[in-house]
Scaffold this motif. Structure first.
Motif, PDB file in Angstrom:
ATOM      1  N   GLY A  63       0.913  -1.078   0.027  1.00 33.91           N
ATOM      2  CA  GLY A  63       0.088  -0.210  -0.169  1.00 33.91           C
ATOM      3  C   GLY A  63       0.850   1.280   0.136  1.00 33.91           C
ATOM      4  O   GLY A  63       0.570   2.322  -0.806  1.00 33.91           O
ATOM      5  N   ILE A  64       1.851   1.286   0.882  1.00 37.60           N
ATOM      6  CA  ILE A  64       2.788   2.427   0.940  1.00 37.60           C
ATOM      7  C   ILE A  64       3.637   2.743  -0.227  1.00 37.60           C
ATOM      8  O   ILE A  64       3.508   3.863  -0.878  1.00 37.60           O
ATOM      9  CB  ILE A  64       3.351   2.748   2.295  1.00 37.60           C
ATOM     10  N   PHE A  65       3.968   1.669  -0.862  1.00 37.92           N
ATOM     11  CA  PHE A  65       4.731   1.907  -2.256  1.00 37.92           C
ATOM     12  C   PHE A  65       4.013   2.239  -3.187  1.00 37.92           C
ATOM     13  O   PHE A  65       4.497   2.966  -4.149  1.00 37.92           O
ATOM     14  CB  PHE A  65       5.729   0.469  -2.627  1.00 37.92           C
ATOM     15  N   ARG A  66       2.694   1.677  -3.259  1.00 36.74           N
ATOM     16  CA  ARG A  66       1.778   2.174  -4.397  1.00 36.74           C
ATOM     17  C   ARG A  66       1.620   3.562  -4.175  1.00 36.74           C
ATOM     18  O   ARG A  66       1.583   4.458  -5.112  1.00 36.74           O
ATOM     19  CB  ARG A  66       0.655   1.367  -4.297  1.00 36.74           C
ATOM     20  N   PHE A  67       1.424   4.126  -3.056  1.00 34.19           N
ATOM     21  CA  PHE A  67       1.231   5.588  -2.850  1.00 34.19           C
ATOM     22  C   PHE A  67       2.285   6.375  -3.065  1.00 34.19           C
ATOM     23  O   PHE A  67       1.985   7.366  -3.681  1.00 34.19           O
ATOM     24  CB  PHE A  67       0.524   5.930  -1.143  1.00 34.19           C
ATOM     25  N   SER A  68       3.594   5.942  -2.885  1.00 36.34           N
ATOM     26  CA  SER A  68       4.708   6.591  -3.191  1.00 36.34           C
ATOM     27  C   SER A  68       4.618   6.912  -4.694  1.00 36.34           C
ATOM     28  O   SER A  68       5.532   7.938  -4.919  1.00 36.34           O
ATOM     29  CB  SER A  68       6.006   5.859  -2.797  1.00 36.34           C
ATOM     30  N   SER A  69       4.114   6.106  -5.698  1.00 36.99           N
ATOM     31  CA  SER A  69       4.196   6.472  -6.821  1.00 36.99           C
ATOM     32  C   SER A  69       3.775   7.751  -7.295  1.00 36.99           C
ATOM     33  O   SER A  69       4.393   8.517  -8.147  1.00 36.99           O
ATOM     34  CB  SER A  69       3.741   5.435  -7.642  1.00 36.99           C
ATOM     35  N   ILE A  75      12.143   6.120  -0.090  1.00 40.91           N
ATOM     36  CA  ILE A  75      12.262   4.674   0.326  1.00 40.91           C
ATOM     37  C   ILE A  75      12.730   4.744   1.774  1.00 40.91           C
ATOM     38  O   ILE A  75      12.454   3.831   2.581  1.00 40.91           O
ATOM     39  CB  ILE A  75      13.547   4.209  -0.675  1.00 40.91           C
ATOM     40  N   ALA A  76      13.518   5.572   2.337  1.00 41.22           N
ATOM     41  CA  ALA A  76      14.213   5.895   3.666  1.00 41.22           C
ATOM     42  C   ALA A  76      12.927   5.767   4.487  1.00 41.22           C
ATOM     43  O   ALA A  76      13.055   5.099   5.566  1.00 41.22           O
ATOM     44  CB  ALA A  76      15.077   6.957   3.819  1.00 41.22           C
ATOM     45  N   PHE A  77      11.842   6.604   4.407  1.00 35.19           N
ATOM     46  CA  PHE A  77      10.751   6.731   5.124  1.00 35.19           C
ATOM     47  C   PHE A  77      10.131   5.348   5.178  1.00 35.19           C
ATOM     48  O   PHE A  77       9.593   4.763   6.319  1.00 35.19           O
ATOM     49  CB  PHE A  77       9.673   7.834   4.660  1.00 35.19           C
ATOM     50  N   VAL A  78       9.794   4.579   4.123  1.00 35.54           N
ATOM     51  CA  VAL A  78       9.282   3.391   4.147  1.00 35.54           C
ATOM     52  C   VAL A  78       9.811   2.329   4.917  1.00 35.54           C
ATOM     53  O   VAL A  78       9.375   1.580   5.630  1.00 35.54           O
ATOM     54  CB  VAL A  78       9.103   2.926   2.511  1.00 35.54           C
ATOM     55  N   LEU A  79      11.185   2.413   4.719  1.00 33.85           N
ATOM     56  CA  LEU A  79      12.116   1.528   5.342  1.00 33.85           C
ATOM     57  C   LEU A  79      11.945   1.612   7.185  1.00 33.85           C
ATOM     58  O   LEU A  79      11.741   0.835   7.778  1.00 33.85           O
ATOM     59  CB  LEU A  79      13.487   1.699   5.198  1.00 33.85           C
ATOM     60  N   TYR A 113      12.914  -5.855  -3.961  1.00 33.99           N
ATOM     61  CA  TYR A 113      11.835  -5.731  -5.234  1.00 33.99           C
ATOM     62  C   TYR A 113      11.231  -4.513  -5.133  1.00 33.99           C
ATOM     63  O   TYR A 113      11.161  -3.948  -6.469  1.00 33.99           O
ATOM     64  CB  TYR A 113      11.066  -6.986  -5.309  1.00 33.99           C
ATOM     65  N   TYR A 114      10.513  -3.999  -4.248  1.00 33.36           N
ATOM     66  CA  TYR A 114       9.975  -2.956  -4.236  1.00 33.36           C
ATOM     67  C   TYR A 114      10.899  -1.555  -4.545  1.00 33.36           C
ATOM     68  O   TYR A 114      10.439  -0.802  -5.443  1.00 33.36           O
ATOM     69  CB  TYR A 114       9.176  -2.500  -2.669  1.00 33.36           C
ATOM     70  N   ILE A 115      12.020  -1.492  -3.839  1.00 38.55           N
ATOM     71  CA  ILE A 115      12.834  -0.555  -4.290  1.00 38.55           C
ATOM     72  C   ILE A 115      13.181  -0.794  -6.020  1.00 38.55           C
ATOM     73  O   ILE A 115      13.326   0.412  -6.668  1.00 38.55           O
ATOM     74  CB  ILE A 115      14.134  -0.692  -3.765  1.00 38.55           C
ATOM     75  N   LEU A 116      13.231  -1.944  -6.533  1.00 39.57           N
ATOM     76  CA  LEU A 116      13.798  -2.027  -7.863  1.00 39.57           C
ATOM     77  C   LEU A 116      12.654  -1.222  -8.569  1.00 39.57           C
ATOM     78  O   LEU A 116      12.931  -0.716  -9.511  1.00 39.57           O
ATOM     79  CB  LEU A 116      14.010  -3.404  -8.295  1.00 39.57           C
ATOM     80  N   ASN A 117      11.307  -1.610  -8.339  1.00 44.58           N
ATOM     81  CA  ASN A 117      10.201  -0.954  -9.002  1.00 44.58           C
ATOM     82  C   ASN A 117      10.177   0.503  -8.774  1.00 44.58           C
ATOM     83  O   ASN A 117       9.841   1.091  -9.743  1.00 44.58           O
ATOM     84  CB  ASN A 117       8.777  -1.835  -8.401  1.00 44.58           C
ATOM     85  N   GLU A 118      10.704   0.919  -7.635  1.00 45.39           N
ATOM     86  CA  GLU A 118      10.537   2.192  -7.420  1.00 45.39           C
ATOM     87  C   GLU A 118      11.562   2.996  -8.476  1.00 45.39           C
ATOM     88  O   GLU A 118      11.415   4.125  -8.837  1.00 45.39           O
ATOM     89  CB  GLU A 118      10.857   2.533  -6.085  1.00 45.39           C
ATOM     90  N   ILE A 119      12.763   2.452  -8.389  1.00 41.85           N
ATOM     91  CA  ILE A 119      13.672   2.838  -9.420  1.00 41.85           C
ATOM     92  C   ILE A 119      13.130   2.809 -10.903  1.00 41.85           C
ATOM     93  O   ILE A 119      13.398   3.859 -11.606  1.00 41.85           O
ATOM     94  CB  ILE A 119      14.980   2.113  -9.521  1.00 41.85           C
ATOM     95  N   ALA A 120      12.441   1.904 -11.244  1.00 41.38           N
ATOM     96  CA  ALA A 120      12.016   1.977 -12.573  1.00 41.38           C
ATOM     97  C   ALA A 120      10.870   2.805 -12.766  1.00 41.38           C
ATOM     98  O   ALA A 120      11.085   3.729 -13.972  1.00 41.38           O
ATOM     99  CB  ALA A 120      11.228   0.516 -12.815  1.00 41.38           C
ATOM    100  N   ILE A 121      10.038   3.198 -11.860  1.00 39.07           N
ATOM    101  CA  ILE A 121       9.278   4.329 -12.163  1.00 39.07           C
ATOM    102  C   ILE A 121       9.885   5.718 -12.089  1.00 39.07           C
ATOM    103  O   ILE A 121       9.243   6.832 -12.572  1.00 39.07           O
ATOM    104  CB  ILE A 121       7.970   4.282 -10.886  1.00 39.07           C
ATOM    105  N   MET A 122      11.067   5.853 -11.130  1.00 39.76           N
ATOM    106  CA  MET A 122      11.790   6.834 -11.082  1.00 39.76           C
ATOM    107  C   MET A 122      12.659   7.392 -12.570  1.00 39.76           C
ATOM    108  O   MET A 122      12.391   8.389 -13.008  1.00 39.76           O
ATOM    109  CB  MET A 122      13.113   6.707  -9.968  1.00 39.76           C
ATOM    110  N   VAL A 123      12.792   6.406 -13.180  1.00 45.23           N
ATOM    111  CA  VAL A 123      13.176   6.610 -14.631  1.00 45.23           C
ATOM    112  C   VAL A 123      12.156   7.011 -15.630  1.00 45.23           C
ATOM    113  O   VAL A 123      12.455   8.024 -16.330  1.00 45.23           O
ATOM    114  CB  VAL A 123      13.859   5.086 -14.993  1.00 45.23           C
TER     115      VAL A 123
END
Lengths: 313, 377, 387
Positions: C187-193, C250-254, C268-278
């Motif tokens: 949920g939180i990674f989803r919102f982070s997008s 990411i630091a906040f989520v951790l 894996y969530y971090i990898l996904n986050e990096i992909a959306i960052m790109v």
């Protein structure tokens, strides 16, 4: 008898530690074009803002048309026109709408206002641009619009705060001519600037400001007459001896002779035909020289003598 | 003078592309995105109970078979949609493939249910089994103690007597309409940008044209009231267009006559304008004004349910005072109550709160602005 | 080096924007992720419902009913008896069910009346159906015992015994079944997008807009630095800023998810986050090539990101969206981000990495590269035609 339109007496305005206006006094008589000349930061705009009751001030009195000026003096404000230093128009209204809007803050009658707006557009040469938006206008045209918005309601007192900054020479001349015309039609004008040439050319009387103070006041002729130096003659010299310098100093009205690089500078404190006498000396002594330039004193010289610095410092 | 300033303010603001974009087009765009995102949930009830697909592995004819049959063959409201399997492996495969939500398996006298995960559906399947065992126990007990009553007991069980009736409310709009109410609230709060722009045009310390304006012989009250009237009219119109768009283009109905909705949204728009004037009166720095108006709009809108629909009600049940102070929650609550319950006391409470907030903020702002002199420009 | 430092200085000026979106993410992201999180269990447990009971009767049967319900569900006495407020509590999932037992409840039950009690539930929902059935069953048991000649107290005791007897019923969970439940981390990674895309487009878009402003661009172009050097510095700095902002989230989520059972899936969530960052950098590049005005960039960012968030499962679960809309969502990068989140959520740590997961990441990166190239092309064309 001429009426005093504006009287500022011992105005003091402080911005925290900095004294922006320091016991400044001035009077503006009816029908004159008063120039307020001074370098950047001398307090001209602050004085104008206090005059318009836009700024609170610490001490002093300001009267306009014989009455004390205040933020609620709407009858006085109705007779004043302002052309501020920075362009003050509404970007989403056309040229004609801008002039009509600001004129409408002074003139309630629609028919009169329409007539005044047309006259202002004609006077500032904006007939072709009435439906343009400000962002489509060049720098000179937008300055004209800025002026039109300030004078459309035919005020008795008009304040121009550095209206020709960043304006091309053609527009500048048009602006100055327009100001003269308004004055001919009866408006009293306060004109602030740091361009001495404009002030010399336009103003009937000049006040020089520095560090918030009135350091000199008078017509151009009076101010220049207050200087010792009435004429400066520059001569490009090949050689210059001490004997020659001493001889030149003996010539009537010459009070200073200086060598500045390859240029000889001779200052005279009055007299006529100084150049003839000096040329006579050189002819007599058969001394060759290059180009000769003679300069009459400027307001910059006045400012330099009073304050020790250039107007454009 | 009032009319002159009023007309020109309308022209000035209406021709500003930012205001058209933020105050009109952006909310319409977002409403369209909402519609595509969950418009179907508004038209069809997503929580509508439908027959649960379930498997049944029976080894022989058992009494439980009859239970399965009765629960699935009720033509009006079947509870189950039963698929019968001859072996457990088939049932497991169907469960893993998502074809059934669980399966019943009877081995000897023991019946158990196998499900994919915990949840309400699994609990329902479990409950069916519990009910079966419960009724067996009751009949056994009655049969032992009062055997003459057993026939009547069986008849009672078969009649499935009901003791409950639902409380019916007269009106109903989908709970997902709350997102749209919250969006209208956000759009109303964006009206604060209209009023900060208006205020900067008449303040000498904000803009050059403000300096020219304040040099003119126009009373501050006239300027302010003309500016306020213009901005409130504009924001009211923008809100109205948004409401009409939602009702007629997206075909999502508010549940009440449109004029009632428009009255509420107009009050909401006025509240947004008042908030902008208040911020503009107290805060002089342009950057800080922008940050505050944006911050207030976004935080208030979020807390009214813009991104997470439940939050307004969670706040209402735990710290209701927050909703009493949140302008977006007031407007959202007003529209929600209007659409679902009519003009109840909660509706009037929110409506009067909005009016009070608007008037209060305006009074404070006018008091600050009216006598404002500048120390520096 | 100068271009690099300039970019960092421009980015620093946007610290308020970064702070605002970080706070939005930290507060609201956490709240909504916690509110929607569901825990997966390997053993079966009955789902407990939140039931508000208003017992105006306080009779033997009503007390017996409440006691019976307390064994399987969470029974609360609400702090209001206003029916509209209670209805709202049900509609907005504060309670699953509200039961109102009137003063004459016991008499009505004993008389066999069908309107002995009132309830409020969410329309024709499964929660309402289940709870109504539990109550009906209990009251039916009581009536059965009463009809067979038992007293009130005996009937209540008998109903309780029946409930106890049925509680030995077994249920179990079959493993390897897709659950579709969402954890806090998902949920939180989803919102982070939402927060990350907003930050990237606003901050990076503003930086690029500043640098691409015609006068600035010309000034840089006549400097001594080569084309390669300038662009390396520019995009290097953009990358540093983007990584910083992503790292912050990411630091906040951790920190917020310490002790979470899914902590092992964080890489894996971090990898996904990096992909959306790109992808976000690509979108920012494209937008800044269209306009250099920061207000316009902000408006486009809000419109694009908010709309995408609603259409791609960030604020509204994809399961409830219509299939037609989901078909269109396939063409939006955030859809693949959400799919990746769900994939990580649904699989064990060892089962995440595979072709499917890599394809979700790859699609996002491709979107990013695509937007980036479009941005460069637009920018070049504008230069060519002196727009």
């Amino acid at each position: 008898m001429e009426q005093t339109i504006v009287a500022i007496d011992q105005l003091v305005k402080r911005y925290r530690e900095k004294l922006a206006v320091d016991h400044f006094s001035m009077k503006v008589m009816e029908g004159e074009i008063l120039g307020l000349l001074g370098p950047n930061g001398s307090g001209k705009t602050t004085t104008i803002n206090c005059l318009l009751s836009l700024l609170k001030f610490d001490k002093g009195e300001i009267t306009v048309f014989g009455k004390p000026m205040s933020p609620e003096a709407y009858d006085l404000k109705g007779q004043i026109g302002v052309v501020p230093q920075n362009v003050a128009v509404i970007q989403t209204l056309t040229v004609a709408e801008n002039i009509d809007f600001f004129c409408g803050l002074y003139i309630k009658d629609r028919k009169t206002r329409k007539q005044y707006v047309e006259e202002a557009i004609r006077m500032t040469g904006l007939e072709e641009y009435r439906k343009y938006y400000p962002k489509k206008l060049s720098g000179g045209l937008i300055r004209r619009l800025n002026i039109a918005c300030g004078i459309a309601h035919k005020p008795k007192l008009i304040i121009f705060d550095e209206p020709t900054v960043a304006v091309d020479p053609q527009s500048r001349n048009a602006i100055l001519e327009g100001i003269r015309e308004m004055n001919r039609q009866g408006a009293t004008i306060i004109y602030t600037s740091h361009y001495m040439e404009e002030v010399e050319e336009l103003c009937t009387r000049i006040i020089i400001m520095d560090r918030g103070r009135n350091v000199a006041e008078g017509t151009t002729a009076q101010l220049k007459a207050s200087l010792r130096n009435r004429e400066t003659i520059r001569m490009e010299m090949v050689t210059c001896t001490d004997e020659m310098l001493a001889d030149l100093k003996e010539i009537n009205h010459v009070y200073e002779v200086k060598v500045d690089g390859e240029c000889l500078m001779i200052r005279c404190d009055g007299g006529t035909h100084n150049l003839v006498h000096i040329m006579g000396y050189f002819a007599e002594k058969n001394i060759p020289f290059g180009r000769v330039v003679t300069e009459l004193p400027t307001l910059n010289d006045v400012f330099l003598e009073i304050t020790g610095k250039e107007l454009r410092d | 003078m009032f009319c002159h300033v009023f007309v020109y303010r309308i022209k000035e603001l209406l021709r500003n592309p930012w205001h058209l974009a933020w105050n009109l087009l952006f909310p319409i765009g977002l409403a369209t995105a909402f519609f595509f995102g969950f418009g179907n949930l508004i038209k069809e009830d997503p929580e509508l109970f439908t027959a649960i697909p379930v498997g049944y592995v029976k080894e022989a004819d058992q009494p439980f078979d009859e239970v399965m049959t009765s629960l699935s063959e009720d033509k009006k409201d079947p509870i189950l949609k039963v698929s019968r399997y001859s072996g457990e492996e088939q049932a497991k495969k169907a469960l893993r493939a998502g074809k059934v939500r669980g399966y019943y398996i009877q081995k000897g006298d023991t019946i158990s249910v196998v499900v994919g995960r915990n949840g309400i559906t699994s609990t329902t399947l479990h409950q069916i089994l519990k009910e079966y065992e419960n009724q067996k126990k009751v009949l056994e007990t009655i049969g032992a103690k009062h055997p003459e009553k057993i026939a009547a007991a069986v008849e009672t069980i078969q009649s499935r007597q009901n003791f409950l009736h639902p409380h019916v409310f007269n009106q109903y709009t989908s709970v997902y309409m709350n997102y749209f109410f919250s969006l209208i609230a956000m759009a109303s709060l964006y009206g604060s940008w209209l009023s900060t722009t208006m205020l900067s045009g008449i303040s000498a310390n904000m803009t050059e044209r403000g300096k020219r304006y304040e040099s003119a012989p126009i009373r501050k009250m006239t300027s302010l009231s003309a500016g306020l009237a213009a901005t409130m009219l504009l924001q009211g119109v923008f809100n109205g267009i948004l409401v009409l768009y939602i009702q007629y283009v997206l075909q999502l109905h508010f549940g009440v006559p449109l004029w009632q909705v428009l009255v509420v949204t107009t009050v909401g728009g006025a509240m947004g304008i008042a908030i902008g004037i208040f911020i503009g009166a107290l805060v002089k720095k342009k950057g800080l004004q922008m940050a505050l108006t944006l911050g207030v709009s976004m935080v208030s809108s979020f807390l009214s349910g813009l991104m997470w629909g439940e939050i307004r009600q969670i706040i209402e049940s735990r710290i209701p005072v927050v909703n009493r102070l949140n302008p977006a929650a007031m407007l959202t609550g007003c529209l929600y109550n209007l659409g679902n319950y009519g003009m109840t006391k909660n509706f009037y409470r929110d409506l009067y709160s909005m009016i009070l907030m608007t008037l209060g903020l305006l009074l404070v702002s006018v008091a600050v602005l009216r006598r404002r002199n500048y120390d520096s420009l | 080096m100068t271009v690099f430092k300039t970019i960092l200085k421009i980015a620093k000026r946007d610290w308020i924007t970064i702070l605002v979106y970080f706070i939005v993410f930290a507060c609201f992201g956490s709240l909504s992720a916690r509110g929607n999180a569901q825990k997966e269990n390997e053993t079966y447990q009955d789902e407990k419902m939140d039931v508000a009971v208003i017992d105006r009767s306080n009779s033997t049967i009503s007390r017996g009913l409440v006691k019976s319900l307390q064994k399987t569900d969470r029974i609360v006495t609400p702090n209001t008896e206003d029916l509209t407020e209670l209805n709202d509590d049900v509609r907005f999932d504060i309670y699953d069910y509200v039961l109102i037992l009137p003063k004459d409840f016991e008499e009505k039950v004993m008389a066999g009346e069908t309107d002995a009690a009132e309830y409020i539930s969410g329309g024709e929902s499964i929660c309402g159906h289940l709870m109504s059935e539990k109550i009906r069953l209990y009251l039916q048991d009581v009536v059965l015992y009463l009809n067979s000649g038992d007293s009130k107290e005996e009937a209540v005791a008998g109903a309780e015994d029946a409930m106890l007897a049925s509680s030995h019923v077994k249920s179990e969970i079959l493993s390897q079944v897709k659950t579709g439940q969402s954890t806090f981390l998902a949920g939180i990674f989803r919102f982070s997008s939402y927060a990350l895309l907003m930050l990237l487009i606003e901050v990076v878009g503003t930086i690029l807009g500043n640098i691409r402003h015609s006068d600035v661009r010309r000034r840089i172009a006549v400097s001594g630095a080569s084309f390669r050097q300038r662009n390396l510095s520019l995009y290097g700095a953009v990358l540093v800023v983007s990584v910083f902002m992503t790292g912050l989230l990411i630091a906040f989520v951790l920190i917020a998810s310490v002790g979470d059972s899914d902590y092992g899936k964080i890489p894996y969530y971090i990898l996904n986050e990096i992909a959306i960052m790109v992808c976000g950098i690509g979108i920012a590049t494209m937008i800044s090539s269209i306009t250099t005005d920061s207000s316009l960039i902000s408006m486009i960012a809000n419109t694009v990101v908010l709309s995408m968030s609603f259409l791609c499962g960030v604020f509204v679960p994809m399961e409830v969206m219509s299939s037609k809309v989901l078909m269109v969502s396939h063409f939006l990068p955030l859809y693949w981000f959400s799919r990746a989140i769900q994939y990580i959520n649904d699989h064990s740590v060892k089962a995440v990495m595979g072709p499917a997961f890599c394809s979700y990441l790859g699609i996002q990166v491709l979107f990013g590269i695509g937007f980036f190239m479009i941005g460069l092309i637009i920018f070049k064309k504008k230069e060519l035609y002196a727009v």
